[in-house]
Design a protein around this motif. Structure first.
Motif, PDB file in Angstrom:
ATOM      1  N   ASP A  44       0.823  -1.228   0.061  1.00 56.14           N
ATOM      2  CA  ASP A  44      -0.075   0.100  -0.007  1.00 56.14           C
ATOM      3  C   ASP A  44       0.707   1.369   0.077  1.00 56.14           C
ATOM      4  O   ASP A  44       1.426   1.680   1.068  1.00 56.14           O
ATOM      5  CB  ASP A  44      -0.992  -0.012   1.355  1.00 56.14           C
ATOM      6  CG  ASP A  44      -1.981   1.081   1.106  1.00 56.14           C
ATOM      7  OD1 ASP A  44      -1.840   1.827   0.106  1.00 56.14           O
ATOM      8  OD2 ASP A  44      -2.714   1.267   1.938  1.00 56.14           O
ATOM      9  N   HIS A  47      -1.526   4.776   1.818  1.00 54.37           N
ATOM     10  CA  HIS A  47      -1.633   4.919   3.301  1.00 54.37           C
ATOM     11  C   HIS A  47      -0.559   4.538   4.165  1.00 54.37           C
ATOM     12  O   HIS A  47      -0.619   4.860   5.453  1.00 54.37           O
ATOM     13  CB  HIS A  47      -3.027   4.592   3.831  1.00 54.37           C
ATOM     14  CG  HIS A  47      -4.225   5.286   3.274  1.00 54.37           C
ATOM     15  ND1 HIS A  47      -4.419   6.796   3.613  1.00 54.37           N
ATOM     16  CD2 HIS A  47      -5.162   4.882   2.626  1.00 54.37           C
ATOM     17  CE1 HIS A  47      -5.518   7.227   3.079  1.00 54.37           C
ATOM     18  NE2 HIS A  47      -5.924   6.283   2.215  1.00 54.37           N
ATOM     19  N   ARG A  77      -0.315  -0.179  -4.688  1.00 53.81           N
ATOM     20  CA  ARG A  77      -1.172   0.756  -4.778  1.00 53.81           C
ATOM     21  C   ARG A  77      -0.334   2.324  -4.817  1.00 53.81           C
ATOM     22  O   ARG A  77       0.510   2.313  -4.009  1.00 53.81           O
ATOM     23  CB  ARG A  77      -2.385   0.686  -3.577  1.00 53.81           C
ATOM     24  CG  ARG A  77      -3.205   1.774  -3.703  1.00 53.81           C
ATOM     25  CD  ARG A  77      -4.455   1.647  -2.732  1.00 53.81           C
ATOM     26  NE  ARG A  77      -4.312   1.871  -1.444  1.00 53.81           N
ATOM     27  CZ  ARG A  77      -5.396   2.196  -0.594  1.00 53.81           C
ATOM     28  NH1 ARG A  77      -6.575   2.186  -0.878  1.00 53.81           N
ATOM     29  NH2 ARG A  77      -5.073   2.061   0.754  1.00 53.81           N
ATOM     30  N   PRO A 180     -14.509   0.332   0.152  1.00 53.97           N
ATOM     31  CA  PRO A 180     -15.722   0.516   0.868  1.00 53.97           C
ATOM     32  C   PRO A 180     -15.604   1.518   2.043  1.00 53.97           C
ATOM     33  O   PRO A 180     -16.660   2.203   2.521  1.00 53.97           O
ATOM     34  CB  PRO A 180     -16.174  -0.732   1.510  1.00 53.97           C
ATOM     35  CG  PRO A 180     -14.697  -1.599   1.366  1.00 53.97           C
ATOM     36  CD  PRO A 180     -13.967  -0.879   0.454  1.00 53.97           C
ATOM     37  N   ASP A 182     -13.837   4.669   2.035  1.00 54.04           N
ATOM     38  CA  ASP A 182     -13.968   5.895   1.511  1.00 54.04           C
ATOM     39  C   ASP A 182     -15.396   6.289   0.868  1.00 54.04           C
ATOM     40  O   ASP A 182     -15.788   7.201   1.033  1.00 54.04           O
ATOM     41  CB  ASP A 182     -12.779   6.059   0.447  1.00 54.04           C
ATOM     42  CG  ASP A 182     -11.528   6.462   0.811  1.00 54.04           C
ATOM     43  OD1 ASP A 182     -11.667   7.479   1.906  1.00 54.04           O
ATOM     44  OD2 ASP A 182     -10.475   5.703   0.810  1.00 54.04           O
ATOM     45  N   LEU A 219     -12.154  -4.533  -0.332  1.00 55.09           N
ATOM     46  CA  LEU A 219     -11.544  -4.915   0.892  1.00 55.09           C
ATOM     47  C   LEU A 219     -12.791  -5.255   1.934  1.00 55.09           C
ATOM     48  O   LEU A 219     -13.824  -4.785   1.955  1.00 55.09           O
ATOM     49  CB  LEU A 219     -11.075  -3.642   1.477  1.00 55.09           C
ATOM     50  CG  LEU A 219     -10.546  -3.556   2.855  1.00 55.09           C
ATOM     51  CD1 LEU A 219      -9.539  -4.713   3.126  1.00 55.09           C
ATOM     52  CD2 LEU A 219     -10.191  -2.253   3.180  1.00 55.09           C
ATOM     53  N   LEU A 268     -14.083   1.703  11.592  1.00 60.09           N
ATOM     54  CA  LEU A 268     -14.292   1.657  10.242  1.00 60.09           C
ATOM     55  C   LEU A 268     -15.372   0.858   9.972  1.00 60.09           C
ATOM     56  O   LEU A 268     -15.595   0.632   8.587  1.00 60.09           O
ATOM     57  CB  LEU A 268     -12.923   1.214   9.527  1.00 60.09           C
ATOM     58  CG  LEU A 268     -11.783   2.257   9.629  1.00 60.09           C
ATOM     59  CD1 LEU A 268     -10.472   1.466   9.160  1.00 60.09           C
ATOM     60  CD2 LEU A 268     -11.926   3.456   8.977  1.00 60.09           C
ATOM     61  N   TYR A 270     -15.674  -2.550  10.377  1.00 59.09           N
ATOM     62  CA  TYR A 270     -15.142  -3.983  10.248  1.00 59.09           C
ATOM     63  C   TYR A 270     -14.148  -4.327  11.521  1.00 59.09           C
ATOM     64  O   TYR A 270     -13.655  -3.369  12.001  1.00 59.09           O
ATOM     65  CB  TYR A 270     -14.592  -4.259   8.921  1.00 59.09           C
ATOM     66  CG  TYR A 270     -13.243  -3.254   8.331  1.00 59.09           C
ATOM     67  CD1 TYR A 270     -13.504  -2.569   7.285  1.00 59.09           C
ATOM     68  CD2 TYR A 270     -12.145  -3.316   8.999  1.00 59.09           C
ATOM     69  CE1 TYR A 270     -12.621  -1.472   6.765  1.00 59.09           C
ATOM     70  CE2 TYR A 270     -11.203  -2.483   8.527  1.00 59.09           C
ATOM     71  CZ  TYR A 270     -11.276  -1.744   7.642  1.00 59.09           C
ATOM     72  OH  TYR A 270     -10.293  -0.787   7.158  1.00 59.09           O
TER      73      TYR A 270
HETATM   74  O1  LIG Z   1     -11.771   3.170   0.902  1.00 54.68           O
HETATM   75  C1  LIG Z   1     -11.151   1.762   1.171  1.00 54.68           C
HETATM   76  O2  LIG Z   1     -11.998   1.011   1.692  1.00 54.68           O
HETATM   77  C2  LIG Z   1      -9.983   1.834   0.716  1.00 54.68           C
HETATM   78  O3  LIG Z   1      -9.568   2.092  -0.216  1.00 54.68           O
HETATM   79  C3  LIG Z   1      -9.048   0.947   1.606  1.00 54.68           C
HETATM   80  C4  LIG Z   1      -8.415   1.770   2.471  1.00 54.68           C
HETATM   81  O4  LIG Z   1      -7.821   2.835   2.078  1.00 54.68           O
HETATM   82  C5  LIG Z   1      -7.862   1.130   3.723  1.00 54.68           C
HETATM   83  O5  LIG Z   1      -6.357   1.721   4.025  1.00 54.68           O
HETATM   84  C6  LIG Z   1      -8.480   1.009   5.068  1.00 54.68           C
HETATM   85  O6  LIG Z   1      -7.611   0.677   6.070  1.00 54.68           O
END
Ligand SMILES: O=C(O)C(=O)C[C@H](O)[C@@H](O)CO
Length: 270
Positions: A44, A47, A77, A180, A182, A219, A268, A270
């Protein structure tokens, strides 16, 4: 030598492929993941604390495990749409790129062009300087490089979902990956990707992607979500994030000895 084949691209045959986010930014941690059975790993650069050299170290660490059967394939990414960065990542040998925040087919077209040599695009020629060409030992790299590249674009906004059909139809886009977190945050359901409105957007994106003959990924670190998405037909699903896995294991381990230790929950969804 022959152009190395792309194990990720070759694995997209309709069988769900399960991956893990690699967020530590080191070859050592990513190599550990590569030995555990995941089909693919997401290095990644958006982030996690990655740079071009740290991505290179991880590609080199995964390489011995990226050979079929049971291959573990790297996906890299980017932090943004910068063609100069895309060029550097391709030159160090990344063959599958995931680009975040793609909202329109025009953006997707430019991204495809950034990965192609003229006359099909505007990727600059690194030649013998690059690991991608194995320092000029790959036969006819310029003519064949695109055959083993895989471009995954992320749809993770309302605009992206509205344009998903056109994005998926873009020639040279191989797959769409739904973000998911974002997406849910952007449409007013922060922390709740399972809100029915967000789920409907995710399902719509999956359907138009498949209708265009492309693969779809997502994800889903929560098992129930991952199983639902696999049942819907998602082709590749990230079912873990290494940093979260370490933290969860650490929190659970210490809680066995110090039961009063606070157990933080995820914000988040999850
Ligand atoms: O929006 C999302 O879901 C992603 O793109 C993954 C996140 O960027 C991820 O870093 C969340 O931990």
């Amino acid at each position: 030598m022959q152009l190395p084949s792309n194990p990720f691209k070759r694995s997209l045959d309709g069988t769900p492929r399960y991956g893990c986010w690699a967020g530590f930014g080191t070859g050592y941690a990513t190599e550990i993941l590569a030995t555990t059975g995941f089909d693919w790993l997401l290095i990644d650069g958006e982030h996690a604390p990655n740079t071009v050299p740290s991505v290179l170290a991880q590609l080199q660490a995964i390489a011995p495990y990226a050979i079929a059967p049971g291959a573990c394939a790297p996906v890299v990414r980017t932090v943004n749409h910068d063609p100069a960065l895309i060029k550097q990542l391709l030159d160090i040998g990344a063959q599958t790129l995931m680009i975040p925040m793609v909202d329109t087919a025009e953006q997707a077209e430019k991204l495809v062009a950034a990965t192609r040599y003229p006359p099909h695009g505007f990727r600059g020629v690194g030649g013998g300087l690059t690991r991608a060409t194995r320092w000029d030992s790959v036969e006819d790299y310029l003519a064949h490089a695109h055959e083993e590249l895989c471009l995954v674009v992320q749809v993770e906004s309302r605009t992206g979902v509205d344009n998903a059909e056109a994005i998926a139809a873009t020639e040279g886009v191989d797959a769409i990956f739904v973000g998911p977190v974002d997406l849910s945050t952007g449409v007013g359901h922060a922390g709740n990707p399972n809100h029915p409105d967000v789920q409907a957007m995710i399902r719509h994106t999956l359907e138009v992607t498949h209708a265009a003959g492309k693969a779809a990924g997502i994800l889903a670190p929560a098992e129930a979500d991952a199983k639902r998405y696999a049942q819907w037909g998602f082709d590749f699903i990230a079912v873990g994030i290494d940093i979260s896995l370490l933290r969860q294991a650490a929190v659970e381990t210490i809680a066995r000895y110090k039961p009063d230790t606070p157990r933080p929950t995820s914000s988040l969804g999850y």
